[in-house]
Scaffold this active site. Structure first.
Site, mmCIF file in Angstrom:
data_model
loop_
_atom_site.group_PDB
_atom_site.id
_atom_site.type_symbol
_atom_site.label_atom_id
_atom_site.label_comp_id
_atom_site.label_asym_id
_atom_site.label_seq_id
_atom_site.Cartn_x
_atom_site.Cartn_y
_atom_site.Cartn_z
ATOM 1 N N SER A 70 -7.388 5.501 3.553
ATOM 2 C CA SER A 70 -7.337 4.628 2.381
ATOM 3 C C SER A 70 -7.823 3.228 2.728
ATOM 4 C CB SER A 70 -5.911 4.567 1.828
ATOM 5 O OG SER A 70 -5.580 5.737 1.119
ATOM 6 N N LYS A 89 5.524 2.070 -2.958
ATOM 7 C CA LYS A 89 5.536 3.477 -3.364
ATOM 8 C C LYS A 89 6.078 3.560 -4.782
ATOM 9 C CE LYS A 89 4.661 7.454 -1.117
ATOM 10 N NZ LYS A 89 3.719 7.682 -0.008
ATOM 11 N N LYS A 101 4.730 2.470 8.451
ATOM 12 C CA LYS A 101 3.540 3.279 8.727
ATOM 13 C C LYS A 101 2.292 2.403 8.851
ATOM 14 C CE LYS A 101 3.341 7.103 6.456
ATOM 15 N NZ LYS A 101 3.130 8.134 5.393
ATOM 16 N N LYS A 132 0.843 -1.194 0.000
ATOM 17 C CA LYS A 132 0.000 0.000 0.000
ATOM 18 C C LYS A 132 0.875 1.238 0.000
ATOM 19 C CE LYS A 132 -4.095 1.871 0.161
ATOM 20 N NZ LYS A 132 -3.616 2.939 -0.754
ATOM 21 N N ASN A 159 -2.584 19.875 -0.109
ATOM 22 C CA ASN A 159 -3.711 19.233 0.572
ATOM 23 C C ASN A 159 -3.449 19.018 2.062
ATOM 24 O OD1 ASN A 159 -6.355 17.784 0.377
ATOM 25 N ND2 ASN A 159 -5.103 16.064 1.039
ATOM 26 N N THR A 188 -5.240 13.189 5.988
ATOM 27 C CA THR A 188 -3.841 13.305 6.401
ATOM 28 C C THR A 188 -3.642 14.536 7.274
ATOM 29 O OG1 THR A 188 -3.165 12.231 4.336
ATOM 30 C CG2 THR A 188 -1.453 13.305 5.629
#
Length: 425
Positions: A358, A110, A98, A74, A229, A198
């Protein structure tokens, strides 16, 4: 000032340094240590795209899959000139820590494309995104590797990826693949509140630290690097806590007002000003190189990695650094901040609100559910609070800093999975 992530700055080396420090403290299993010290898979694709002017350009895309002991890979996809294999390795590894710390059934991945998206039209970006998705093929999937938005990618980007991926599947199976990505527009299966998750998580982390340290946020001054954001939503929720934004920096420049900057007014200005804070009439310009030395109580770096280093960590006046970005403080910077008694809320906890949301979107899609904004924010806050309690408890037990405690918590969960399952064959 905001500087670019670069292999010369040792991003991946910083990740490994942090990993080894925590692994030494807990005497991590040698076998598990060997596994986690490298990535599982590294994918590099080169693909051609026809541009609006009829010429063809070949782009380079990356996807690094670090570890999937706890579940599917992820992590985000970013579109930025600094995307390379070193950055992707570091960011994928951070995602493993994380997701583990947050208690999610995920591993870490990633990637992205080495590109400046400002140089391309929306039509070109759509073609680039769809072609990249096709090039990745079965290297992504809803139960294998689930991308999400990151730097310079948006819900629209995710919608293009989902549509392209589903279009390559048989007609009667397409609905099974809608959760190949998260961070989609709400109308395309996205989650209410994903846009603010976030930034909200950053502020929950700050509040939890404040509660633990009997620190009152109301009236405290803070500065913010990055007003995308994450930065905007962090400032939105910090305002609700009574904290005062006095300085903001992005790639266009730095601004300062000791009496306070209204986040909503600044956001409206950036929407009219090509997403840039420079020129905002409610604040004065400030030298880029001196931004981190501004007088403040809290610093939130929410832009790119490796911004706080040995070159500027000594000048920071804040009592607390809350890492809204991935890896904004390098190893040298971390040691300096620690020696000066400046607390750091580490990125693998502080900015985990996005990946937690997510996970909620992924569950929503898999189960055919629709969650309200109130449900999402309540579940997110609860999970962030639980993660903080875990991290703080470990810090107390081992008499160590929060970053190392966060790594220890993440590593112990993964180690336990390997101990219980064994290593094939």
């Amino acid at each position: 000032m905001i500087t670019k992530e670069s292999p010369k700055m040792g991003m991946y080396e910083n990740v490994q340094h942090q990993f080894n420090k925590a692994a030494d403290i807990i005497n991590l299993s040698p076998a598990v240590r060997k596994i986690l010290s490298i990535t599982n898979t590294e994918i590099v694709v080169h693909f051609p795209v026809k541009l609006d002017n009829g010429t063809v350009q070949v782009f380079t895309g990356y996807r690094v899959q670090h570890n999937n002991a706890l579940g599917p890979y992820k992590g985000g996809l970013r579109y930025h000139p600094t995307v390379d294999i070193d950055a992707a390795r570091a960011l994928a590894t951070w995602m493993t820590w994380k997701t583990s710390l947050a208690g999610l059934p995920y591993g870490g991945g990633k990637g992205g494309i080495q590109i400046d998206p400002n140089l391309y039209s929306d039509a070109e970006l759509e073609r680039i995104t769809r072609r990249f998705t096709f090039a990745l093929g079965d290297n992504i999937g809803p139960e294998h590797d689930i991308p999400a938005p990151d730097v310079n990618t948006t819900p629209q980007t995710m919608a293009w990826i989902a549509d392209t991926f589903m279009s390559t599947r048989s007609t009667n199976e397409r609905t099974k693949y809608s959760h190949v990505v998260t961070g989609k527009p709400v109308g395309a299966g996205g989650l209410e509140g994903r846009d603010r998750a976030t930034g909200f998580g950053v502020v929950v982390g700050i509040q939890e630290w404040a509660n633990h340290n009997n620190y009152e946020l109301s009236g405290k001054k803070y500065i913010l690097q990055g007003f995308g954001n994450v930065g905007y939503w962090a400032s939105h929720f910090m305002r609700a806590k009574g904290a005062v934004l006095v300085g903001v920096q992005d790639a266009s420049g730095s601004i300062y007002n000791s009496d306070g900057i209204d986040p909503e007014s600044l956001f409206e200005f950036t929407e009219r000003n090509n997403k840039c804070v420079a020129g905002y009439p409610g604040a004065s310009p400030y030298p880029q190189a001196d931004f981190f030395s501004l007088d403040c109580d809290i610093l939130i770096p929410a832009a790119m990695g490796n911004q706080i280093t040995a070159g500027n960590a000594h000048s920071i006046k804040a009592l607390l650094v809350a890492e809204g970005a991935n890896g904004p403080v390098d190893s040298d910077g971390s040691e300096i901040l620690e020696s000066r008694g400046i607390a750091v809320i580490p990125d693998i906890y502080c900015n985990s609100g996005g990946v937690i949301a997510s996970y909620f979107e992924w569950l929503q899609n898999r189960n055919g559910e629709l969650w309200s904004l109130e449900e999402v924010m309540e579940k997110l806050e609860k999970k962030m609070k639980k993660s903080y309690e875990t991290m703080q408890s470990i810090a107390n037990k081992y008499n160590t800093d929060l970053r190392t405690a966060a790594y220890i918590g993440a590593l112990q969960r993964i180690e336990q999975a390997y101990i219980q399952r064994g290593i094939f064959p």
